[in-house]
Write a protein that holds these residues in place. Structure first.
Motif, PDB file in Angstrom:
ATOM      1  N   ALA A 112       0.934  -1.122   0.090  1.00 16.26           N
ATOM      2  CA  ALA A 112       0.013  -0.141   0.008  1.00 16.26           C
ATOM      3  C   ALA A 112       0.779   1.368  -0.038  1.00 16.26           C
ATOM      4  N   THR A 113       2.063   1.197   0.397  1.00 18.36           N
ATOM      5  CA  THR A 113       3.182   2.367   0.328  1.00 18.36           C
ATOM      6  C   THR A 113       3.449   2.570  -0.771  1.00 18.36           C
ATOM      7  N   ASP A 114       3.667   1.837  -1.829  1.00 15.96           N
ATOM      8  CA  ASP A 114       4.004   1.773  -3.152  1.00 15.96           C
ATOM      9  C   ASP A 114       3.069   2.725  -4.060  1.00 15.96           C
ATOM     10  N   ARG A 115       3.297   4.082  -4.542  1.00 13.14           N
ATOM     11  CA  ARG A 115       2.382   4.761  -5.024  1.00 13.14           C
ATOM     12  C   ARG A 115       1.872   4.261  -6.394  1.00 13.14           C
ATOM     13  N   SER A 116       3.029   3.682  -6.912  1.00 12.76           N
ATOM     14  CA  SER A 116       2.761   3.251  -8.394  1.00 12.76           C
ATOM     15  C   SER A 116       1.567   1.978  -8.646  1.00 12.76           C
ATOM     16  N   GLY A 117       1.597   1.420  -7.311  1.00 15.09           N
ATOM     17  CA  GLY A 117       0.454   0.554  -7.380  1.00 15.09           C
ATOM     18  C   GLY A 117      -1.055   0.885  -7.499  1.00 15.09           C
ATOM     19  N   TRP A 118      -1.266   2.108  -7.353  1.00 10.85           N
ATOM     20  CA  TRP A 118      -2.534   2.873  -6.858  1.00 10.85           C
ATOM     21  C   TRP A 118      -3.133   3.374  -8.078  1.00 10.85           C
ATOM     22  N   GLY A 119      -2.415   3.792  -9.135  1.00 11.53           N
ATOM     23  CA  GLY A 119      -2.962   4.090 -10.569  1.00 11.53           C
ATOM     24  C   GLY A 119      -3.204   5.555 -10.304  1.00 11.53           C
ATOM     25  N   ASP A 120      -4.221   5.944 -11.026  1.00 13.27           N
ATOM     26  CA  ASP A 120      -4.809   7.590 -10.931  1.00 13.27           C
ATOM     27  C   ASP A 120      -5.389   7.836  -9.678  1.00 13.27           C
ATOM     28  N   ALA A 121      -5.340   9.166  -9.293  1.00 15.01           N
ATOM     29  CA  ALA A 121      -5.974   9.450  -7.993  1.00 15.01           C
ATOM     30  C   ALA A 121      -7.482   9.220  -8.348  1.00 15.01           C
ATOM     31  N   GLU A 122      -8.216   9.247  -6.974  1.00 17.54           N
ATOM     32  CA  GLU A 122      -9.598   8.767  -7.149  1.00 17.54           C
ATOM     33  C   GLU A 122     -10.515  10.029  -6.505  1.00 17.54           C
ATOM     34  N   GLN A 123     -11.356  10.819  -7.158  1.00 12.35           N
ATOM     35  CA  GLN A 123     -12.135  12.005  -6.501  1.00 12.35           C
ATOM     36  C   GLN A 123     -13.150  11.664  -5.913  1.00 12.35           C
ATOM     37  N   GLN A 124     -13.377  10.078  -5.815  1.00 16.39           N
ATOM     38  CA  GLN A 124     -14.796   9.735  -4.893  1.00 16.39           C
ATOM     39  C   GLN A 124     -14.653   9.648  -3.636  1.00 16.39           C
ATOM     40  N   PRO A 125     -15.662   9.900  -2.814  1.00 17.60           N
ATOM     41  CA  PRO A 125     -15.495   9.640  -1.419  1.00 17.60           C
ATOM     42  C   PRO A 125     -15.256   7.957  -1.097  1.00 17.60           C
ATOM     43  N   CYS A 126     -14.437   7.639  -0.131  1.00 19.12           N
ATOM     44  CA  CYS A 126     -14.280   6.344   0.146  1.00 19.12           C
ATOM     45  C   CYS A 126     -13.652   6.114   1.563  1.00 19.12           C
ATOM     46  N   TRP A 127     -13.791   5.172   2.181  1.00 23.62           N
ATOM     47  CA  TRP A 127     -13.397   4.517   3.660  1.00 23.62           C
ATOM     48  C   TRP A 127     -11.973   3.879   3.213  1.00 23.62           C
ATOM     49  N   VAL A 128     -11.103   4.298   4.331  1.00 18.75           N
ATOM     50  CA  VAL A 128      -9.980   3.248   4.448  1.00 18.75           C
ATOM     51  C   VAL A 128      -9.847   2.813   6.018  1.00 18.75           C
ATOM     52  N   ILE A 129      -9.663   1.227   6.088  1.00 17.51           N
ATOM     53  CA  ILE A 129      -9.743   0.954   7.471  1.00 17.51           C
ATOM     54  C   ILE A 129      -8.218   0.376   7.570  1.00 17.51           C
ATOM     55  N   MET A 130      -7.509   0.601   8.802  1.00 20.84           N
ATOM     56  CA  MET A 130      -6.342   0.002   9.042  1.00 20.84           C
ATOM     57  C   MET A 130      -6.292  -0.394  10.643  1.00 20.84           C
ATOM     58  N   LEU A 131      -6.581  -1.808  10.673  1.00 21.09           N
ATOM     59  CA  LEU A 131      -6.592  -2.342  12.325  1.00 21.09           C
ATOM     60  C   LEU A 131      -5.237  -3.060  12.458  1.00 21.09           C
ATOM     61  N   GLU A 132      -4.497  -2.403  13.506  1.00 17.18           N
ATOM     62  CA  GLU A 132      -3.192  -3.063  14.078  1.00 17.18           C
ATOM     63  C   GLU A 132      -2.384  -3.012  12.726  1.00 17.18           C
TER      64      GLU A 132
END
Length: 362
Positions: A112-132
């Protein structure tokens, strides 16, 4: 406690996350927090970083299927970003126990820390969950020989015998470390101390030199920089340890480093001794997490005057796990006969961090 002792002895796992121990109620609390806060007029999109065995994903999707309007469940997307191929496969199996989840769920096996894996930026609302997740992200160690000496980067080198490791100190040069130090010292930058006080500090440090060691959450900074870049309208839920008991390693925000043998854990007093299958947990300072979040959102510019009147780009709150579950969970489901409630009464050293975007876009 007997039950926990039993499952730990039977398992190779050094510790179980709360979402595993309290399934499905822990994940249901997170799902309720999302449903109360999300704009359900747009399709719900959830990313989970480091989804473990898929227990959280399945619990959240179960809850939304049973409690949200059908269109919310039917149009939702749940994406697990998982660096481990073996865990990715387990997640697919766990979520796939409910067949209708599969069309809405996918695992992306990448860092997830590799920017290239994400592709283009998303302008839509979303949720990100990070547990431990934060407690296992890379940290950098810096060192100062006394109270007024500049910070130095700590490098690790192998000795001639190729077995022994030792520390090497170099001037700060890594850009991620420099940014992290600046974020931590942001409020100190504006505290102008008189030359007399500075001189006294200098004398004191020579008479009573006190070496200082500080562990920096550089992995957290790198991850949040990437997430804010690719998901500028994300809402974030993170849960982690606010402190760790019985840490034997020196330094501010020092980790607990332990290994498991024959069903029992033992802790190391030096991270240099930890080889192979040692577990490393770092505590999260939630005030610093919030500051890094504001910095990565673009609001808290390091060189900017702190008196700036520009509105914050994010609204944030940190809650004890018991407060979070009391508000969003179903504590009655985990209450024991004598009133003790492990969901609320245990894991006192964990907190939740919630961060949602505001309308301040300038």
């Amino acid at each position: 406690m007997q039950y926990l002792d039993k499952i730990y002895k039977e398992s190779e796992v050094s510790w179980f996350t709360p979402v595993e121990i309290f399934k499905p109620w822990y994940a249901h609390g997170i799902a309720e927090a999302i449903m109360r806060t999300a704009n359900l007029s747009v399709p719900l999109k959830i990313y989970e970083i480091g989804g473990g065995s898929g227990t959280c994903a399945k619990g959240i999707m179960d809850y939304i299927m049973l409690n949200a309007p059908p269109r919310v469940y039917n149009n939702m997307t749940y994406i697990s970003v998982e660096v481990s191929p073996s865990l990715a496969e387990i997640q697919r199996e766990t979520v796939g126990e409910v067949r209708s989840h599969l069309s809405k769920f996918r695992v992306e096996c990448r860092d997830a820390t590799d920017r290239s894996g994400w592709g283009d930026a998303e302008q839509q609302p979303c949720w990100v969950i990070m547990l431990e997740v934060l407690d296992n992200l890379p940290h950098d160690l810096i060192y100062s020989e006394n109270q007024v000496s500049p910070w130095m980067e700590v490098w690790v080198e192998k000795q001639q015998d190729r077995e022994t490791l030792s520390e090497l100190y170099k001037p700060l040069q890594d850009s991620l470390i420099k940014r992290c130090v600046e974020i931590i010292n942001l409020d100190k930058k504006h505290d102008s101390q008189s030359s007399a006080i500075l001189k006294a500090k200098s004398v004191w440090s020579k008479v009573f030199p006190k070496p200082q060691r500080c562990w920096l959450p550089t992995g957290c900074l790198k991850l949040l920089e990437v997430l804010h870049d690719v998901l500028p309208k994300m809402s974030l839920i993170a849960s982690d340890f606010s402190y760790l008991p019985d840490v034997r390693i020196l330094g501010e925000r020092a980790p607990l480093v332990s290994t498991k043998k024959d069903g029992s854990s033992s802790d190391y007093s030096s991270y240099l001794d930890a080889r192979g299958d040692a577990d490393i947990f770092f505590p999260t300072e939630f005030w610093l997490l919030e500051r890094i979040d504001h910095y990565c959102s673009g609001w808290l510019k390091l060189q900017k005057d702190l008196s700036s009147k520009e509105g914050k780009k994010r609204r944030t709150i940190t809650l004890d796990t018991s407060s979070f579950m009391d508000e969003f969970g179903l504590p009655s489901k985990t209450r024991t006969k004598d009133g003790y409630n492990p969901l609320l009464d245990d894991f006192k050293n964990t907190k939740f961090y919630l961060s949602v975007p505001t309308h301040n876009t300038v």
